[in-house]
Motif scaffolding. Structure first.
Motif, PDB file in Angstrom:
ATOM      1  N   GLU A 213      -8.614  -2.833  12.101  1.00  0.00           N
ATOM      2  CA  GLU A 213      -8.975  -3.827  11.557  1.00  0.00           C
ATOM      3  C   GLU A 213     -10.209  -4.472  12.304  1.00  0.00           C
ATOM      4  O   GLU A 213     -11.180  -5.054  11.501  1.00  0.00           O
ATOM      5  CB  GLU A 213      -7.800  -5.036  11.440  1.00  0.00           C
ATOM      6  CG  GLU A 213      -6.594  -4.714  10.494  1.00  0.00           C
ATOM      7  CD  GLU A 213      -7.015  -4.899   9.104  1.00  0.00           C
ATOM      8  OE1 GLU A 213      -7.885  -5.312   8.749  1.00  0.00           O
ATOM      9  OE2 GLU A 213      -6.178  -4.214   8.212  1.00  0.00           O
TER      10      GLU A 213
ATOM     11  N   GLN B 215       0.838  -1.253  -0.104  1.00  0.00           N
ATOM     12  CA  GLN B 215      -0.062   0.128   0.011  1.00  0.00           C
ATOM     13  C   GLN B 215       0.704   1.177   0.076  1.00  0.00           C
ATOM     14  O   GLN B 215       0.590   2.150  -0.710  1.00  0.00           O
ATOM     15  CB  GLN B 215      -0.989   0.016   0.984  1.00  0.00           C
ATOM     16  CG  GLN B 215      -2.076  -1.139   1.298  1.00  0.00           C
ATOM     17  CD  GLN B 215      -2.982  -0.912   2.325  1.00  0.00           C
ATOM     18  OE1 GLN B 215      -2.426  -0.483   3.347  1.00  0.00           O
ATOM     19  NE2 GLN B 215      -3.876  -1.863   2.545  1.00  0.00           N
TER      20      GLN B 215
ATOM     21  N   SER C  18     -11.558   0.528  -1.791  1.00  0.00           N
ATOM     22  CA  SER C  18     -11.748  -0.978  -1.548  1.00  0.00           C
ATOM     23  C   SER C  18     -11.119  -1.279  -0.678  1.00  0.00           C
ATOM     24  O   SER C  18     -11.205  -2.630  -0.043  1.00  0.00           O
ATOM     25  CB  SER C  18     -11.190  -1.512  -2.769  1.00  0.00           C
ATOM     26  OG  SER C  18     -11.933  -0.960  -4.357  1.00  0.00           O
ATOM     27  N   ASN C  19     -10.362  -0.580   0.376  1.00  0.00           N
ATOM     28  CA  ASN C  19      -9.546  -0.838   1.441  1.00  0.00           C
ATOM     29  C   ASN C  19      -9.676   0.170   2.588  1.00  0.00           C
ATOM     30  O   ASN C  19      -8.514   1.066   2.655  1.00  0.00           O
ATOM     31  CB  ASN C  19      -8.017  -0.860   0.905  1.00  0.00           C
ATOM     32  CG  ASN C  19      -7.794  -2.215   0.107  1.00  0.00           C
ATOM     33  OD1 ASN C  19      -7.422  -3.327   0.404  1.00  0.00           O
ATOM     34  ND2 ASN C  19      -7.769  -1.797  -1.393  1.00  0.00           N
TER      35      ASN C  19
ATOM     36  N   MET D 198      -6.927   1.372   4.787  1.00  0.00           N
ATOM     37  CA  MET D 198      -5.481   1.714   4.057  1.00  0.00           C
ATOM     38  C   MET D 198      -5.232   3.117   4.571  1.00  0.00           C
ATOM     39  O   MET D 198      -5.269   4.040   4.012  1.00  0.00           O
ATOM     40  CB  MET D 198      -5.634   1.658   2.425  1.00  0.00           C
ATOM     41  CG  MET D 198      -4.539   2.032   1.797  1.00  0.00           C
ATOM     42  SD  MET D 198      -4.816   1.639   0.001  1.00  0.00           S
ATOM     43  CE  MET D 198      -3.429   1.974  -0.870  1.00  0.00           C
TER      44      MET D 198
END
Length: 1000
Positions: free
Chosen positions: A336, A145, A231-232, A235
């Motif tokens: 997370e 990333q 989509s992350n 990140m």
């Protein structure tokens, strides 16, 4: 069309991601107090972002990042301009497009952004975890990333230069007014890139197509970037570009300060909770954070904003000594968990226990372990020292320490799940108002035999209005011998300077810092309420303290509980007095001897309260002293390992933090290591003793408080036991010179305890091991004696103690069956409280106090296992440990003989060599032979004492630890050379690992 289609998809995905992210934040608890002073908050946000004030703590990295940051913002307009250029290659932004200032800014930022990102990429590659392991600050970061984001910055920054170069040639090709604008002034950098493209009127079509293509690349790459980050949602290396602005604006301190100093108040449902609210709490009330949605929305924003830069990790004392705690990994794991649960996953407990070691993989088993029912391993949580290095370093104002304390609060107040050593701390604070469970009426013992009167509120003075300052002595200053010497030194300096002060004496109690940092909020509040009542009645306004922990609590945390005080550190006041000419160091004589000094910044004085200069000013004006700075200093100073209640917990994983710091101090070749905190002094003294024992530090090196060094200089006397160069290597020390020099010193300027010191009483902690997790605090009961939650039903609460009565009598072997003594999963046979019976005796029978007190500097959790550097003691003798814990009963027989021996000659014998976690257990036991009568009942435990029957024979020569030639403290009763668990390799020179009781 391709660019436009991708743009529509990317914008839709980004909008959905933003909505999802906001949904996560809304699940958090309220966060009161985050909107005050909006103007000040806005100024802070703009200062920290546009001026990069926090990023520039790492100067060159900060400068390079600023150009990348500025390029991202400025070149966002270039991406927007690319859309019209898909249809008209000559289009420019109205008004701004041909304004030379805009042109210069765009091109310079494009150039500098390109130039800056390249070394940052190289830096990341060179410090990649695959090559550097844990030493890399990027260990645990999601590397792809970061490379992706940096690659996009490089592409977008350079694209502006290429498209501007093509525009330059196109304008030249068209001629006329456009050509007049196309000169070096308006295209300062891109004119050189123009040489890559065709020129002339015949090339107009080609140049237009080049502009179409570059515009498409700019748009497409930007939209792909948005699609990837959408989509992350975890990140952080990308999302912080958007969330950091809000995270900084909503930071805890509305004046722009970092989230250090005070810990945020305990809240439930966003409402502050005090002792008065306990009875009104409903069954669903949550104290602290036990699952992800117990955190506030601001906490969740913190987790989301983490950039994974690893600055916090690189400075963390736990991580740097091979422990599992990493502030970065903690934030990443919580992030997370938040987004996983928001996506439908089952919520997990935040804290649990892995069955694996670090060697199996920190990332795999300590943070978000696959298939486990917890998020973070307990060793990571309890490894935090609250030093604040993570908060200090974080460029986006994440409040790590507050999050750690909130999780600890839940573990203590709700789960009753905490390290067993904290039982002693909590009981001592609850029962006696100090962590060592010393007599609450002994707080004035430090003032014994001072040549001036110490004014006590309620005795010599009615209140504090008649004096300049309240001298807050603190628990260490009243009970720990080294700190007592500092207390006396400060009092004498204030008297010499003509500054009037008063003390609260026995009216003082612990400020509760360690309890709060350990998560025991209610013990903290109880102590705070008691102190606030006393301070208010005494009309306290100005306070000086020798303990940064006390200072921080009184100054920053009591404010929320109803009292505002002016609180300063003693080095601040002493520095002021020196500058005013009220204290003058003598520039000749013994006090001006040449020596090198270094200074260790206490975390709670430096990072937490920004006091860096006054201690250094004092050291730099000492005649004959050459000041040497440690590499890690001031904001980047390394912790001693005692904060965050770690003073009271064992350190069984990795390198000891205090040894790491001591080695750095010794590496400066300083003769004196100056400190300004009693906790730091204990830790560094302990580390120095170990290094001297191993021959890694010179004998004359000592740890002293700044006030002691100043007092010696003002009085014109030598502050050190030995002059620089007068000592021998540790292995070859001779007792006589040390004792002779020590005899010349006043107690106020001594570095280490020595027999006969007026500061040593039965209510004094002498050995460094007894100042920490081995502290004797077994008396009385505690609300944490119940292994269950404090919110369990009364029936359940009473059941546990009843079950513990049996194991307490059956010895250490059976005590393992009842690990919940004190309410902890961590309890084991080494807990100080596995035998409650003796504890109750001490509480009920004051007549036995004299017999028990010698044990406060003797028996220790370390008796059973010795130093972390030794091999473990044999298991077989452990059942006799409790009976052997108090050696006073044997002293009448053995100590007189010991005193008659040349090996341990005098009350002036040097005890400094024995006061270590790695050395003797009880350096000041010898003078306490008057305890035999109180100990008489103990002599009736011959069965448990059986192994000790042979000890006197081996001890016939009465050798001291390290051999007769060293003059160390006489071996403890029942300890003989050659009978230690490890018979070879003693760093002291003994035939055994350390002077320990045989049965241990």
């Amino acid at each position: 069309m391709v660019s436009l289609t991708i743009s529509v998809i990317a914008i839709a995905l980004t909008a959905r991601a933003v909505v999802a992210m906001l949904g996560v934040f809304r699940k958090g608890q309220p966060a009161p107090g985050r909107t005050g002073n909006p103007v000040g908050r806005t100024v802070t946000m703009l200062k920290e972002t546009f001026l990069h004030t926090r990023m520039l703590q790492w100067t060159w990295v900060g400068i390079l990042h600023w150009f990348a940051f500025a390029a991202f913002i400025a070149l966002s307009t270039a991406v927007a301009a690319a859309f019209p250029q898909l249809f008209d290659p000559e289009w420019t932004i109205p008004v701004l497009g041909k304004w030379w200032i805009y042109e210069w800014v765009a091109e310079l930022l494009g150039l500098l952004g390109t130039i800056a990102i390249i070394p940052l990429i190289i830096y990341r590659v060179r410090n990649r975890p695959s090559a550097n392991g844990r030493q890399s600050r990027f260990f645990g970061s999601t590397m792809w990333q970061a490379y992706f984001v940096e690659g996009m910055v490089l592409l977008e920054s350079s694209a502006i230069l290429f498209i501007r170069g093509a525009e330059y040639n196109l304008a030249k090709a068209h001629g006329g007014e456009a050509a007049e604008h196309a000169d070096a002034f308006h295209f300062p950098v891109s004119q050189f890139f123009a040489r890559l493209f065709p020129t002339g009127e015949d090339s107009i079509g080609t140049l237009e197509n080049i502009i179409f293509f570059i515009a498409m690349i700019k748009i497409t790459s930007a939209m792909i970037w948005l699609m990837v980050i959408s989509s992350n949602l975890t990140m952080g290396v990308a999302w912080h570009r958007f969330t950091a602005w809000f995270n900084i604006w909503f930071k805890r301190e509305e004046d722009g300060g970092t989230a250090l100093g005070a810990v945020k108040p305990l809240t439930s449902g966003g409402k502050p909770i005090t002792l008065d609210d306990i009875d009104d709490l409903d069954e669903d009330a949550v104290l602290g954070a036990g699952s992800i949605w117990d955190f506030s929305w601001k906490d969740l924003l913190d987790f989301t904003t983490c950039t994974e830069c690893g600055r916090c990790q690189s400075q963390c004392p736990a991580w740097n000594t091979e422990k599992p705690l990493s502030p970065k990994l903690m934030m990443m794991a919580l992030r997370e968990e938040a987004f996983a649960v928001a996506g439908g996953a089952e919520p997990r407990a935040l804290v649990g226990k892995t069955e694996h070691d670090q060697s199996d993989g920190v990332l795999d088993y300590f943070y978000n372990p696959e298939g486990a029912d917890f998020v973070i391993d307990e060793d990571a949580l309890w490894g935090c020292t609250n030093c604040g290095a993570c908060v200090q370093q974080c460029p986006v104002d994440i409040e790590h320490v507050d999050h750690f304390v909130d999780m600890r609060r839940y573990q203590v107040l709700v789960e009753s799940n905490f390290p067993s050593e904290l039982n002693g701390l909590f009981k001592g604070l609850e029962n006696k108002g100090n962590p060592w469970n010393m007599s609450a009426t002994a707080r004035l013992d430090w003032a014994k035999d001072l040549p001036f009167e110490v004014k006590v509120v309620g005795d010599q003075i009615e209140d504090l209005e008649s004096v300049d300052w309240l001298f807050w002595v603190g628990c260490a200053g009243a009970y720990e011998d080294r700190a007592k010497k500092t207390t006396r030194a400060v009092a004498e300096l204030l008297d010499l300077a003509g500054v009037s002060f008063g003390v609260l004496g026995n009216g003082e109690t612990c400020t509760g810092d360690s309890a709060r940092r350990a998560g025991n909020e209610f013990v903290f509040q109880g102590l705070a309420q008691q102190n606030i009542e006393t301070l208010t009645e005494a009309k306290a306004k100005k306070v000086v303290s020798t303990c940064p922990h006390c200072m921080n609590t009184l100054r920053n945390e009591y404010r929320d509980l109803g009292i505002e005080l002016e609180v300063i550190h003693h080095t601040q006041l002493l520095n002021r007095l020196v500058r005013e000419g009220k204290l003058t160091p003598v520039d000749q004589g013994a006090g001006a001897h040449a020596r090198k000094v270094t200074y260790h910044d206490p975390c709670f004085l430096g990072r937490h309260n920004q006091v860096y200069t006054p201690p250094r000013d004092l050291l730099e004006i000492l005649p004959g002293a050459e000041f040497a700075e440690m590499e890690r200093n001031k904001e980047k100073s390394f912790c001693c390992g005692a904060g965050g209640a770690r003073m009271w917990m064992e350190e069984n994983i990795g390198e000891r933090i205090n040894l790491n710091r001591t080695a750095e101090a010794v590496g400066t070749e300083a003769d004196q290591i100056a400190v300004g905190c009693p906790f730091c002094r204990v830790m560094l003294s302990d580390g120095l003793t170990k290094m001297q024992a191993d021959g890694d530090a010179r004998e004359e090196v000592e740890v002293l408080d700044v006030a002691q060094m100043l007092l010696a200089s003002v009085k014109g006397v030598q502050a050190t036991k030995l002059a620089p160069g007068a000592g021998a290597p540790a292995q070859a020390k001779k007792a006589a010179p040390a004792a002779k020099d020590a005899a010349k010193q006043s107690v106020e300027t001594k570095a280490e305890p020595e027999q006969g010191d007026v500061t040593i009483t039965e209510d004094t902690v002498v050995a460094t091991e007894d100042a920490g997790p081995a502290a004797k605090a077994s008396g009385g009961s505690s609300m944490f004696d119940d292994p269950g939650s404090m919110f369990d039903s009364p029936t359940e609460a009473k059941a546990a103690p009843a079950e513990k009565a049996e194991p307490a009598e059956s010895g250490a072997a059976e005590s393992k069956a009842a690990p919940a003594e004190g309410g902890s999963l961590f309890d084991d046979s080494s807990s100080l409280f596995d035998s409650p019976a003796p504890a109750e005796k001490s509480a009920e029978k004051p007549a036995e106090k004299a017999a028990e007190k010698p044990d406060t500097s003797g028996g220790s959790l370390f008796d059973g296992g010795g130093s972390l550097f030794d091999t473990p003691a044999p298991e077989a003798p452990k059942p006799a440990a409790k009976a052997a814990e108090e050696p006073a009963a044997e002293k009448p027989a053995e100590e007189p003989a010991a005193k008659a021996e040349p090996a341990a000659p005098a009350p002036t014998a040097d005890l400094s060599g024995g006061g270590s976690l790695f050395d003797l257990e009880a350096p000041a036991e010898a003078p306490k032979a008057e305890a035999p009568k109180a100990e008489a009942p103990k002599a009736e435990a011959p069965k448990a004492e059986a192994p000790k029957a042979e000890a006197p024979k081996a001890e016939a020569p009465k050798a001291a630890c390290g051999g007769p030639e060293r003059g160390r403290i006489p071996l403890r009763p029942g300890c003989a050379r050659g009978t230690c668990p490890r018979s070879e390799g003693c760093p002291r020179g003994c035939t055994g690992a350390r002077a320990r009781r045989v049965e241990r």
